[in-house]
Enzyme design. Structure first.
Site, PDB file in Angstrom:
ATOM      1  N   ASP A 199     -18.419 -31.076  26.825  1.00 26.71           N
ATOM      2  CA  ASP A 199     -17.532 -30.473  25.819  1.00 26.71           C
ATOM      3  C   ASP A 199     -16.088 -30.468  26.312  1.00 26.71           C
ATOM      4  O   ASP A 199     -15.171 -30.873  25.595  1.00 26.71           O
ATOM      5  CB  ASP A 199     -17.951 -29.017  25.539  1.00 26.71           C
ATOM      6  CG  ASP A 199     -18.853 -28.874  24.329  1.00 26.71           C
ATOM      7  OD1 ASP A 199     -18.493 -29.385  23.264  1.00 26.71           O
ATOM      8  OD2 ASP A 199     -19.906 -28.256  24.461  1.00 26.71           O
ATOM      9  N   GLU A 252     -12.560 -26.829  19.395  1.00 28.90           N
ATOM     10  CA  GLU A 252     -13.573 -25.787  19.609  1.00 28.90           C
ATOM     11  C   GLU A 252     -13.415 -25.086  20.944  1.00 28.90           C
ATOM     12  O   GLU A 252     -13.675 -23.892  21.062  1.00 28.90           O
ATOM     13  CB  GLU A 252     -14.972 -26.400  19.512  1.00 28.90           C
ATOM     14  CG  GLU A 252     -16.064 -25.354  19.629  1.00 28.90           C
ATOM     15  CD  GLU A 252     -17.460 -25.924  19.460  1.00 28.90           C
ATOM     16  OE1 GLU A 252     -18.385 -25.130  19.265  1.00 28.90           O
ATOM     17  OE2 GLU A 252     -17.620 -27.145  19.537  1.00 28.90           O
ATOM     18  N   ASP A 269     -14.395 -31.372  17.121  1.00 24.13           N
ATOM     19  CA  ASP A 269     -15.577 -30.821  17.772  1.00 24.13           C
ATOM     20  C   ASP A 269     -15.977 -31.823  18.845  1.00 24.13           C
ATOM     21  O   ASP A 269     -16.506 -32.899  18.538  1.00 24.13           O
ATOM     22  CB  ASP A 269     -16.725 -30.624  16.791  1.00 24.13           C
ATOM     23  CG  ASP A 269     -17.822 -29.740  17.360  1.00 24.13           C
ATOM     24  OD1 ASP A 269     -17.896 -29.629  18.605  1.00 24.13           O
ATOM     25  OD2 ASP A 269     -18.606 -29.167  16.586  1.00 24.13           O
ATOM     26  N   ILE A 286     -18.273 -31.918  21.192  1.00 23.60           N
ATOM     27  CA  ILE A 286     -19.705 -32.212  21.098  1.00 23.60           C
ATOM     28  C   ILE A 286     -20.305 -31.272  20.059  1.00 23.60           C
ATOM     29  O   ILE A 286     -20.451 -30.081  20.289  1.00 23.60           O
ATOM     30  CB  ILE A 286     -20.457 -32.046  22.434  1.00 23.60           C
ATOM     31  CG1 ILE A 286     -20.065 -33.146  23.406  1.00 23.60           C
ATOM     32  CG2 ILE A 286     -21.959 -32.115  22.187  1.00 23.60           C
ATOM     33  CD1 ILE A 286     -20.956 -33.240  24.618  1.00 23.60           C
ATOM     34  N   ASP A 287     -20.605 -31.835  18.904  1.00 24.51           N
ATOM     35  CA  ASP A 287     -21.290 -31.083  17.862  1.00 24.51           C
ATOM     36  C   ASP A 287     -22.784 -31.315  18.071  1.00 24.51           C
ATOM     37  O   ASP A 287     -23.248 -32.449  18.079  1.00 24.51           O
ATOM     38  CB  ASP A 287     -20.843 -31.590  16.486  1.00 24.51           C
ATOM     39  CG  ASP A 287     -21.434 -30.778  15.353  1.00 24.51           C
ATOM     40  OD1 ASP A 287     -21.793 -29.608  15.591  1.00 24.51           O
ATOM     41  OD2 ASP A 287     -21.535 -31.310  14.232  1.00 24.51           O
ATOM     42  N   THR A 313     -24.728 -29.297  20.718  1.00 21.57           N
ATOM     43  CA  THR A 313     -24.894 -29.257  22.173  1.00 21.57           C
ATOM     44  C   THR A 313     -26.367 -29.209  22.584  1.00 21.57           C
ATOM     45  O   THR A 313     -26.740 -29.771  23.613  1.00 21.57           O
ATOM     46  CB  THR A 313     -24.145 -28.052  22.781  1.00 21.57           C
ATOM     47  OG1 THR A 313     -24.525 -26.863  22.098  1.00 21.57           O
ATOM     48  CG2 THR A 313     -22.650 -28.240  22.670  1.00 21.57           C
ATOM     49  N   SER A 359     -26.256 -31.656  14.527  1.00 28.52           N
ATOM     50  CA  SER A 359     -24.866 -32.105  14.450  1.00 28.52           C
ATOM     51  C   SER A 359     -24.477 -32.787  13.150  1.00 28.52           C
ATOM     52  O   SER A 359     -25.274 -32.938  12.225  1.00 28.52           O
ATOM     53  CB  SER A 359     -24.544 -33.036  15.628  1.00 28.52           C
ATOM     54  OG  SER A 359     -24.994 -34.352  15.377  1.00 28.52           O
ATOM     55  N   LYS A 411     -26.000 -35.701  10.739  1.00 30.48           N
ATOM     56  CA  LYS A 411     -26.627 -35.590   9.412  1.00 30.48           C
ATOM     57  C   LYS A 411     -25.712 -36.155   8.336  1.00 30.48           C
ATOM     58  O   LYS A 411     -26.159 -36.839   7.414  1.00 30.48           O
ATOM     59  CB  LYS A 411     -26.977 -34.129   9.120  1.00 30.48           C
ATOM     60  CG  LYS A 411     -28.088 -33.581  10.010  1.00 30.48           C
ATOM     61  CD  LYS A 411     -28.504 -32.181   9.615  1.00 30.48           C
ATOM     62  CE  LYS A 411     -27.473 -31.142   9.996  1.00 30.48           C
ATOM     63  NZ  LYS A 411     -27.301 -30.997  11.458  1.00 30.48           N
ATOM     64  N   ASP A 414     -16.882 -28.271  12.248  1.00 34.71           N
ATOM     65  CA  ASP A 414     -18.287 -28.615  12.036  1.00 34.71           C
ATOM     66  C   ASP A 414     -18.519 -29.428  10.763  1.00 34.71           C
ATOM     67  O   ASP A 414     -19.640 -29.902  10.535  1.00 34.71           O
ATOM     68  CB  ASP A 414     -19.143 -27.347  11.959  1.00 34.71           C
ATOM     69  CG  ASP A 414     -19.416 -26.736  13.331  1.00 34.71           C
ATOM     70  OD1 ASP A 414     -19.456 -27.508  14.308  1.00 34.71           O
ATOM     71  OD2 ASP A 414     -19.565 -25.510  13.416  1.00 34.71           O
TER      72      ASP A 414
END
Length: 344
Positions: A47, A70, A129, A131-132, A134, A251, A254, A281
């Site tokens: 992150d 984030e 973000d 790392i969406d 985690t 994450s 999708k 997000d």
């Protein structure tokens, strides 16, 4: 030169660099170095490293642009060992991809902290973000590096890096022996496109599946039940006549999946009356899905408002679906939810 051409190339470079860092970190650490956020979700050193890289690329190209990110560097400032570990990994990626981008640990922390902007409905800003998903990252599943350009509260450009998503949209997410790693990007009015993270195969335009009935649809759902309400979503699926099993992943992968037809409907229903979705997000995914032929609103049909701060405080829930069936999905969501704001 086309609209936002420079911004697109900058964002693609930043997300590609950060995505390759996350892969390197997973291979070398395999989730061994984590700290806890206040909300108890794990955050990896990936992150911090990914945010430093993306923010540094943006700072070089657009030094006046604010960033809503984030993470901040507070945890790194408290742990010299962790800061050094992050820097060692970041330094290696910088030397390979963009020599001179970040010169030392202190500048790395300064880059991370460029993401502290409070948000606004005036002018332009980036939402990141690093790392969406985690938990998906830690288990070797789906996660994403997400970057969006927002102007006057509206998303104009979105880039999503999905290092573990198969390049072939027809391959299942658990498929073995397939090429993995995609970058998906979209600009308002210009369509959405996919490219390989690792091979120079060029861009291929993506579009949502052309369905006329919700009975033909497939849900794309979160793995974590804490992120959306699986019980309520099952009731909604039944009411919509959906019989296909849901595709479950973490994450904004999708959004990428339904944008290219590997799924059709994504719902994020409130699990708390007070929870506010974070703009990072959803920003990237919204423009990519819309440019692929979809419609994204909250559960009451309102467009998502990215100009009221760091959260979507003016919205409740998210419905993303092909334009032809979005109205029906929203109608069923209202019917199942009734007067309840919170799903179960």
């Amino acid at each position: 030169m086309s609209y936002l051409a420079t911004e697109k190339q900058t964002a693609l470079s930043a997300v590609t660099l950060a995505s390759k860092l996350t892969e390197k970190i997973f291979r070398s650490l395999a989730g061994a170095s984590t700290v806890s956020k206040d909300d108890k979700s794990p955050v990896t050193i990936a992150d911090f490293g990914a945010q430093a890289l993306v923010n540094a690329v943006l700072a070089r190209a657009f030094p006046e642009d604010p960033i809503v990110g984030e993470e901040d560097s507070a945890v790194l400032q408290e742990s010299a060992e962790l800061k050094t570990k992050v820097w060692d990994l970041v330094k290696g990626v910088v030397e390979e991809g963009m020599p001179g981008l970040i010169k030392d640990e202190d500048e790395m922390c300064a880059m991370i902290d460029r993401g502290s902007y409070a948000g606004s409905d005036k002018g332009r800003m980036w939402a990141l973000d690093p790392i969406d998903g985690t938990k998906g990252f830690l288990r070797g599943g789906q996660y994403a590096v997400c970057l969006a350009l927002i102007e006057d509260g509206k998303v104009e450009l979105g880039v999503i890096g999905c290092p573990n998503l198969p390049v072939d949209k027809t391959a299942g997410i658990e498929a073995e022996g397939v090429e993995r790693g995609i970058i998906m990007h979209g600009i308002k009015g210009q369509g959405s496109f996919q490219r390989s993270l690792h091979s120079d195969s060029g861009d291929a335009q993506v579009s949502m599946r052309s369905i006329t009935s919700t009975a033909e649809a497939t849900f794309c759902e979160s793995v974590e039940s804490g992120h959306s309400a699986h019980t309520t979503q099952h009731a909604i699926a039944t009411a919509l006549g959906i019989t296909a099993p849901s595709v479950r992943m973490d994450s904004q992968s999708k959004y990428a999946s339904i944008a290219r037809g590997s799924g059709d409907i994504y719902l994020r229903l409130p699990v708390s009356a007070t929870y506010e979705e974070k703009i990072w997000d959803h920003a990237s995914g919204v423009v990519i899905v819309e440019e692929a032929g979809g419609k994204v609103t909250d559960m009451f049909g309102k467009r998502l408002d990215f100009g009221v701060g760091r959260t979507l405080k003016g919205n409740k829930g998210v419905i993303a679906a092909p334009v032809a069936v979005h109205g029906r999905v929203m109608e069923v969501v209202k019917g199942v939810m009734g007067d309840n704001i919170v799903a179960k």
